[in-house]
Design a protein around this motif. Structure first.
Motif, PDB file in Angstrom:
ATOM      1  N   ASN A  63      43.404  12.015  50.597  1.00 22.63           N
ATOM      2  CA  ASN A  63      43.360  13.269  51.348  1.00 22.63           C
ATOM      3  C   ASN A  63      42.032  14.012  51.268  1.00 22.63           C
ATOM      4  OD1 ASN A  63      46.320  13.378  52.064  1.00 22.63           O
ATOM      5  ND2 ASN A  63      46.490  13.335  49.838  1.00 22.63           N
ATOM      6  N   GLY A  64      41.094  13.490  50.472  1.00 30.94           N
ATOM      7  CA  GLY A  64      39.851  14.221  50.259  1.00 30.94           C
ATOM      8  C   GLY A  64      38.633  13.328  50.190  1.00 30.94           C
ATOM      9  N   ARG A  65      37.667  13.734  49.389  1.00 26.30           N
ATOM     10  CA  ARG A  65      36.381  13.034  49.311  1.00 26.30           C
ATOM     11  C   ARG A  65      36.408  11.857  48.358  1.00 26.30           C
ATOM     12  NH1 ARG A  65      32.402  17.326  47.428  1.00 26.30           N
ATOM     13  NH2 ARG A  65      30.955  15.585  47.661  1.00 26.30           N
ATOM     14  N   GLY A  66      37.357  11.851  47.445  1.00 28.79           N
ATOM     15  CA  GLY A  66      37.496  10.723  46.536  1.00 28.79           C
ATOM     16  C   GLY A  66      36.315  10.559  45.602  1.00 28.79           C
ATOM     17  N   ILE A  67      35.836   9.331  45.482  1.00 25.39           N
ATOM     18  CA  ILE A  67      34.781   8.993  44.522  1.00 25.39           C
ATOM     19  C   ILE A  67      33.525   9.823  44.742  1.00 25.39           C
ATOM     20  CG2 ILE A  67      33.352   7.136  43.580  1.00 25.39           C
ATOM     21  CD1 ILE A  67      36.317   6.876  42.961  1.00 25.39           C
ATOM     22  N   GLU A  68      33.229  10.204  45.964  1.00 21.68           N
ATOM     23  CA  GLU A  68      32.032  11.013  46.232  1.00 21.68           C
ATOM     24  C   GLU A  68      32.087  12.334  45.481  1.00 21.68           C
ATOM     25  OE1 GLU A  68      29.175  10.164  47.721  1.00 21.68           O
ATOM     26  OE2 GLU A  68      30.140   8.187  47.705  1.00 21.68           O
ATOM     27  N   TRP A  81      54.108  14.871  47.046  1.00 22.41           N
ATOM     28  CA  TRP A  81      53.880  14.934  48.485  1.00 22.41           C
ATOM     29  C   TRP A  81      52.436  14.628  48.869  1.00 22.41           C
ATOM     30  CZ3 TRP A  81      55.345  19.280  45.615  1.00 22.41           C
ATOM     31  CH2 TRP A  81      54.378  20.274  45.439  1.00 22.41           C
ATOM     32  N   SER A  82      51.509  14.787  47.924  1.00 18.21           N
ATOM     33  CA  SER A  82      50.116  14.410  48.196  1.00 18.21           C
ATOM     34  C   SER A  82      49.961  12.899  48.343  1.00 18.21           C
ATOM     35  CB  SER A  82      49.202  14.912  47.073  1.00 18.21           C
ATOM     36  OG  SER A  82      49.175  16.323  47.018  1.00 18.21           O
ATOM     37  N   HIS A  83      50.930  12.160  47.779  1.00 25.80           N
ATOM     38  CA  HIS A  83      50.944  10.702  47.872  1.00 25.80           C
ATOM     39  C   HIS A  83      51.921  10.227  48.952  1.00 25.80           C
ATOM     40  CE1 HIS A  83      48.721  10.095  43.994  1.00 25.80           C
ATOM     41  NE2 HIS A  83      49.240  11.282  43.746  1.00 25.80           N
ATOM     42  N   ASP A  84      52.415  11.173  49.746  1.00 23.34           N
ATOM     43  CA  ASP A  84      53.397  10.867  50.797  1.00 23.34           C
ATOM     44  C   ASP A  84      54.650  10.228  50.207  1.00 23.34           C
ATOM     45  OD1 ASP A  84      54.276  10.977  53.417  1.00 23.34           O
ATOM     46  OD2 ASP A  84      53.561   8.962  53.902  1.00 23.34           O
ATOM     47  N   ILE A  85      55.052  10.749  49.046  1.00 23.65           N
ATOM     48  CA  ILE A  85      56.251  10.271  48.359  1.00 23.65           C
ATOM     49  C   ILE A  85      57.270  11.406  48.317  1.00 23.65           C
ATOM     50  CG2 ILE A  85      57.176   9.470  46.139  1.00 23.65           C
ATOM     51  CD1 ILE A  85      54.404   8.192  45.639  1.00 23.65           C
ATOM     52  N   HIS A  86      58.513  11.077  48.574  1.00 23.27           N
ATOM     53  CA  HIS A  86      59.585  12.060  48.568  1.00 23.27           C
ATOM     54  C   HIS A  86      60.651  11.581  47.575  1.00 23.27           C
ATOM     55  CE1 HIS A  86      57.618  13.713  52.094  1.00 23.27           C
ATOM     56  NE2 HIS A  86      57.589  12.480  52.588  1.00 23.27           N
ATOM     57  N   MET A 145      40.848  20.457  44.055  1.00 29.44           N
ATOM     58  CA  MET A 145      42.039  19.806  44.603  1.00 29.44           C
ATOM     59  C   MET A 145      41.710  18.571  45.432  1.00 29.44           C
ATOM     60  SD  MET A 145      43.999  23.325  45.649  1.00 29.44           S
ATOM     61  CE  MET A 145      45.440  22.505  46.309  1.00 29.44           C
ATOM     62  N   ASP A 146      40.477  18.466  45.891  1.00 27.94           N
ATOM     63  CA  ASP A 146      40.020  17.339  46.705  1.00 27.94           C
ATOM     64  C   ASP A 146      40.920  17.108  47.921  1.00 27.94           C
ATOM     65  OD1 ASP A 146      38.310  15.369  47.527  1.00 27.94           O
ATOM     66  OD2 ASP A 146      38.992  13.858  46.097  1.00 27.94           O
ATOM     67  N   GLU A 147      41.022  18.130  48.737  1.00 26.12           N
ATOM     68  CA  GLU A 147      41.777  18.031  49.986  1.00 26.12           C
ATOM     69  C   GLU A 147      40.889  18.487  51.131  1.00 26.12           C
ATOM     70  OE1 GLU A 147      45.424  20.184  49.663  1.00 26.12           O
ATOM     71  OE2 GLU A 147      46.215  18.915  48.060  1.00 26.12           O
ATOM     72  N   ASN A 148      40.737  17.626  52.132  1.00 26.61           N
ATOM     73  CA  ASN A 148      39.883  17.964  53.265  1.00 26.61           C
ATOM     74  C   ASN A 148      40.368  19.209  53.998  1.00 26.61           C
ATOM     75  OD1 ASN A 148      38.113  15.814  52.849  1.00 26.61           O
ATOM     76  ND2 ASN A 148      39.380  14.401  54.040  1.00 26.61           N
ATOM     77  N   SER A 149      41.665  19.479  53.897  1.00 24.73           N
ATOM     78  CA  SER A 149      42.216  20.658  54.561  1.00 24.73           C
ATOM     79  C   SER A 149      41.848  21.950  53.832  1.00 24.73           C
ATOM     80  CB  SER A 149      43.745  20.547  54.652  1.00 24.73           C
ATOM     81  OG  SER A 149      44.330  20.483  53.358  1.00 24.73           O
ATOM     82  N   ARG A 150      41.419  21.817  52.562  1.00 25.63           N
ATOM     83  CA  ARG A 150      41.012  22.985  51.763  1.00 25.63           C
ATOM     84  C   ARG A 150      39.728  22.658  51.008  1.00 25.63           C
ATOM     85  NH1 ARG A 150      45.777  25.218  48.150  1.00 25.63           N
ATOM     86  NH2 ARG A 150      44.277  26.925  47.966  1.00 25.63           N
ATOM     87  N   PRO A 151      38.624  22.460  51.728  1.00 26.20           N
ATOM     88  CA  PRO A 151      37.383  22.025  51.080  1.00 26.20           C
ATOM     89  C   PRO A 151      36.893  23.023  50.029  1.00 26.20           C
ATOM     90  CG  PRO A 151      36.990  22.750  53.346  1.00 26.20           C
ATOM     91  CD  PRO A 151      38.474  22.655  53.172  1.00 26.20           C
TER      92      PRO A 151
END
Length: 276
Positions: free
Chosen positions: A19-24, A45-50, A225-231
């Motif tokens: 969901n984000g930049r990862g290793i960078e 839910w960040s892993h698309d697991i329910h 948090m490394d989420e592109n939706s909340r840089p």
């Protein structure tokens, strides 16, 4: 890249290639002077697991360990995984089950996380209670989950990071002790100086210099948090090394303070060895 002069630990960070930049983001931390991180599991839910059972958290934990290995291999940053169940899971899972069932599944997930710790795959657990206003029922069930987490940490002889409401959370001292857990190994994530637990302070916290003058035990974190939706939320991955080195350059903390924050305190609390 030259060898860093000091060890610098981010005590609570997420690296999320999904969901984000990862290793960078990990590379940015390293370029700023960072050397070690506590990589904390994100919510399911960040892993698309329910989750519908505790074993469903296995994929969450396994993905965290894969990311930890990738960071170490590609950057050289030393990664200490912390596995657990986010306290907000009880609210999210209530969309498809009762609060009571959600709490039981959270306990099962924590039991699984403790197994990973005992196998040497992680250094500690993550648990807590919702940091937002909620019902008496959810608070009661969340405290039951937290008690279970303290019991597991005591049995595994590991530290536990707490995600909870703002403030001291002083009641957790007795909660931990009741389960045979020493409060000296309980870290308050996004902590504040008024907590009797070990506070992990967000790197921009203005009281860091004064707490250093008091020789107070604490760690530092970005809670990135490394989420592109909340840089950049909560603060960026280079924040811990940047603020630490800025304080040192300005003379507001000493080299002894640096080693206490980034080596001696985490070594004692987590029973790890941080060195360069």
């Amino acid at each position: 890249m030259k060898t860093p002069k000091y060890p610098i630990l981010d005590d609570h960070i997420h690296i999320d290639p999904r969901n984000g930049r990862g290793i960078e983001a990990a590379k940015e931390f390293q370029r700023a002077g960072g050397t070690h991180i506590c990589l904390v599991t994100k919510p399911s839910w960040s892993h698309d697991i329910h989750p519908v059972c505790g074993e469903d958290f296995k994929r969450v934990f396994d993905e965290t360990l894969v990311i930890a290995k990738q960071i170490q291999e590609q950057t050289g940053v030393v990664v200490f995984p912390i596995l657990g169940v986010h306290p907000a899971e009880i609210t999210v899972m209530s969309e498809w089950m009762s609060y009571i069932n959600a709490a039981e599944i959270m306990k099962e997930g924590l039991t699984l996380a403790a197994r990973y710790v005992k196998e040497g795959k992680a250094i500690g657990l993550k648990s807590g209670r919702p940091h937002y206003e909620t019902s008496v029922e959810i608070t009661t069930l969340s405290n039951q989950v937290l008690l279970h987490a303290f019991s597991l940490a005591a049995d595994a002889e590991c530290a536990i990071q707490i995600h909870a409401e703002s403030g001291p959370c002083a009641d957790m001292i007795d909660m931990a002790l009741s389960q045979g857990m020493s409060p000296s190994h309980v870290i308050k994530h996004f902590g504040s100086p008024d907590t009797p637990l070990i506070p992990s302070l967000v790197a921009k916290h203005e009281e860091i210099p004064s707490l250093c003058r008091e020789k107070r035990e604490f760690t530092m974190e970005s809670d990135f948090m490394d989420e592109n939706s909340r840089p950049g939320a909560v603060i960026g991955p280079k924040s811990v090394p940047r603020f630490t080195l800025r304080h040192l350059k300005q003379g507001s903390i000493t080299e002894d303070d640096m080693y206490r924050i980034h080596m001696h305190t985490p070594n004692r609390v987590y029973k790890i060895e941080i060195n360069l």
